[in-house]
Design a protein around this motif. Structure first.
Motif, PDB file in Angstrom:
ATOM      1  N   TYR A 249       0.822  -1.218   0.000  1.00  0.00           N
ATOM      2  CA  TYR A 249       0.000   0.000   0.000  1.00  0.00           C
ATOM      3  C   TYR A 249       0.856   1.269   0.000  1.00  0.00           C
ATOM      4  O   TYR A 249       0.344   2.357  -0.238  1.00  0.00           O
ATOM      5  N   PRO A 251       2.947   3.928  -1.534  1.00  0.00           N
ATOM      6  CA  PRO A 251       3.191   4.338  -2.924  1.00  0.00           C
ATOM      7  C   PRO A 251       4.661   4.597  -3.202  1.00  0.00           C
ATOM      8  O   PRO A 251       5.434   4.916  -2.301  1.00  0.00           O
ATOM      9  N   VAL A 253       7.084   7.096  -5.103  1.00  0.00           N
ATOM     10  CA  VAL A 253       6.867   8.489  -5.518  1.00  0.00           C
ATOM     11  C   VAL A 253       8.158   9.185  -5.899  1.00  0.00           C
ATOM     12  O   VAL A 253       9.262   8.738  -5.584  1.00  0.00           O
ATOM     13  N   TYR A 281      -0.956   5.302   2.546  1.00  0.00           N
ATOM     14  CA  TYR A 281      -1.005   3.944   3.112  1.00  0.00           C
ATOM     15  C   TYR A 281      -2.216   3.795   4.037  1.00  0.00           C
ATOM     16  O   TYR A 281      -2.966   2.813   3.946  1.00  0.00           O
ATOM     17  N   PRO A 297      -6.456   5.290  -3.091  1.00  0.00           N
ATOM     18  CA  PRO A 297      -5.306   5.047  -3.973  1.00  0.00           C
ATOM     19  C   PRO A 297      -5.206   3.560  -4.264  1.00  0.00           C
ATOM     20  O   PRO A 297      -5.514   2.733  -3.400  1.00  0.00           O
ATOM     21  N   SER A 300       0.068  -0.590  -4.789  1.00  0.00           N
ATOM     22  CA  SER A 300       1.266  -0.362  -5.601  1.00  0.00           C
ATOM     23  C   SER A 300       1.160   0.940  -6.387  1.00  0.00           C
ATOM     24  O   SER A 300       1.580   1.050  -7.531  1.00  0.00           O
ATOM     25  N   PHE A 301       0.586   1.946  -5.769  1.00  0.00           N
ATOM     26  CA  PHE A 301       0.410   3.260  -6.392  1.00  0.00           C
ATOM     27  C   PHE A 301       1.758   3.894  -6.702  1.00  0.00           C
ATOM     28  O   PHE A 301       2.651   3.917  -5.869  1.00  0.00           O
ATOM     29  N   VAL A 302       1.910   4.408  -7.906  1.00  0.00           N
ATOM     30  CA  VAL A 302       3.138   5.076  -8.328  1.00  0.00           C
ATOM     31  C   VAL A 302       2.825   6.520  -8.681  1.00  0.00           C
ATOM     32  O   VAL A 302       1.970   6.786  -9.531  1.00  0.00           O
ATOM     33  N   ASN A 315      -2.136  13.259 -10.734  1.00  0.00           N
ATOM     34  CA  ASN A 315      -2.088  12.724  -9.370  1.00  0.00           C
ATOM     35  C   ASN A 315      -2.337  13.842  -8.362  1.00  0.00           C
ATOM     36  O   ASN A 315      -1.602  14.016  -7.388  1.00  0.00           O
TER      37      ASN A 315
END
Length: 457
Positions: A249, A251, A253, A281, A297, A300-302, A315
């Protein structure tokens, strides 16, 4: 440290995997760049390539379960140079599992620091490969300034006495211009010269302070002890390994450029970025849309900053959180402190209605890595066990307080001796950069300043 040197010719077959994907299709576009380069490597006389590989293999075995490294192998190492001595100082071994990258192990060829100076449990690229990927060529000379800064130079230009920057990773990429040649007065030339000057004043020691080395000779000898594949046991107790639940969870960044009221362009900052990583998270962990702009989100949010204008970036939710934390930290035109981050994060979450879970505001404590106090690391273990990311502060340059960096700890491996006394801690961190986002660093490393915890339950 011996000043006598010996030349060794090392042939390296480098393979760089470049992968990308689009949101409209499920296709993965992969390109492979293969090249074989022969480099004249200059080592200190007492440097041992066989010992370096043994150290990497031992570390691999010791971390098989902790890092999901069962049935893995080490590929041929990539060389990394040091800008002060301009010789190969580190060997970076890719960890391979089922034909794919599963992290890397970086071993030093110097005497004055722990053998494994850096490791990553799941990076798809080594630092060398990430630099080659950004440079668009595998023909690079990889330079390691510190744990937080790497540069890819043009090896042809370097042989002529100058340096040309092809790519950079970490803090240093925001201080130099890609394509810049190190002429007198250039920013890169100044950075290299300042580094050399610090090393000279430090009695020849590179990344580590000489006084720290002298005070910890026995500990370094212990960590650098030679062990065979068949005998890696000792009298120590098994390490305490604790990880937050659902670390996916967190990300990945990059920072972005911010236009401040003074019309000065500055980076969004590592401290609010770390705070925003934790908030994203918590939004996912607690299924709370209010924390993330009314939506959840993805796992594995990028978030890729790429110096985009905050107002036009897709974003926006993540950027809004960073900007809110910047305001709470009073960051306009100045830096922020990791020790103030729990209060800022708690304030943001409470403002979004997240008040019923018992956020503690009395947790703004600084735990010194120097003390190695067991109670401090009980607090660290407690926070991670309760699935709370921990904020860690460290210096990329011991003698420069402006080089501080803030990261998010998602797992810790606490080593104990036979009596249960704390000896060392390996922090597994989300470093706040898109490239090689997850790494590890040890408490013994002089860079570590302190960590702060936030209790959300």
């Amino acid at each position: 440290m011996s000043k006598k040197i010996v030349k060794v010719f090392l042939t390296l077959a480098t393979v760089v995997m470049i992968a990308s994907c689009t949101a409209t299709t499920d296709e993965n576009l992969k390109a492979k760049v293969e090249t074989t380069a022969t480099n004249e490597a200059v080592y200190y006389e007492n440097a041992s390539l066989s010992l370096a590989k043994l150290v990497a293999e031992t570390y691999l075995i010791e971390h098989e379960t902790i890092n999901d490294w069962e049935n893995t192998t080490l590929a041929e190492p990539y060389p990394l140079y040091n800008p002060a001595t301009d010789v190969i100082t580190y060997l970076e071994y890719p960890v391979i599992k089922d034909g794919k990258r599963k992290g890397y192990i970086m071993v030093t060829l110097k005497e004055d620091e722990p053998r494994v100076v850096e490791a990553s449990e799941n990076s798809e690229m080594t630092n060398y490969e990430a630099l080659a990927d950004k440079a668009g060529t595998a023909d690079i000379k990889a330079i390691r300034f510190s744990f937080a800064s790497f540069v890819a130079e043009d090896p042809t230009i370097s042989r002529s006495g100058k340096r040309k920057v092809l790519a950079a990773l970490g803090n240093i990429e925001h201080e130099i211009e890609i394509g810049e040649v190190s002429r007198s007065g250039s920013s890169y030339e100044e950075i290299v010269n300042n580094y050399k000057e610090r090393v000279e004043k430090n009695g020849g020691f590179l990344d580590i302070n000489k006084d720290v080395y002298e005070a910890n000779k026995e500990w370094i000898a212990y960590r650098n002890g030679q062990r065979s594949r068949g005998d890696i046991s000792d009298a120590d107790l098994s390490p305490i390994v604790t990880e937050i639940k659902n670390s996916s969870y967190l990300p990945i960044v990059d920072q972005f450029d911010v236009n401040t009221k003074t019309e000065k362009i500055e980076l969004s900052g590592c401290v609010p970025t770390a705070g925003a990583i934790a908030i994203a998270y918590y939004a996912k962990r607690f299924n709370n849309k209010a924390l993330f702009g009314g939506k959840l989100p993805p796992s594995s949010f990028v978030f890729k900053g790429d110096y985009l204008d905050a107002a036009s970036d897709v974003n926006k939710e993540f950027i809004d959180i960073v900007m809110d934390l910047r305001s709470r930290l009073g960051m306009t035109g100045k830096s922020a402190f990791t020790s103030d981050l729990p209060e800022a994060v708690a304030g943001y979450m409470k403002n979004k209605g997240f008040t019923s879970v018992g956020i503690k505001e009395d947790c703004k404590k600084e735990y010194s890595g120097k003390s190695w106090c067991c109670q401090d690391f009980v607090e660290l273990e407690r926070a991670l066990h309760r699935s709370n990311p921990v904020f860690l502060s460290y210096l990329t340059d011991k003698k420069d307080d402006e080089s501080g960096h803030c990261v998010v700890v998602y797992k810790a491996e606490i080593q104990r001796d036979w009596a249960g006394n704390f000896k060392e801690c390996t922090y597994y961190i989300n470093i706040g950069w898109q490239n090689n986002a997850f790494r590890s660093v040890t408490t013994w490393d002089y860079n570590i300043k302190y960590f702060v915890t936030l209790d959300v339950n």
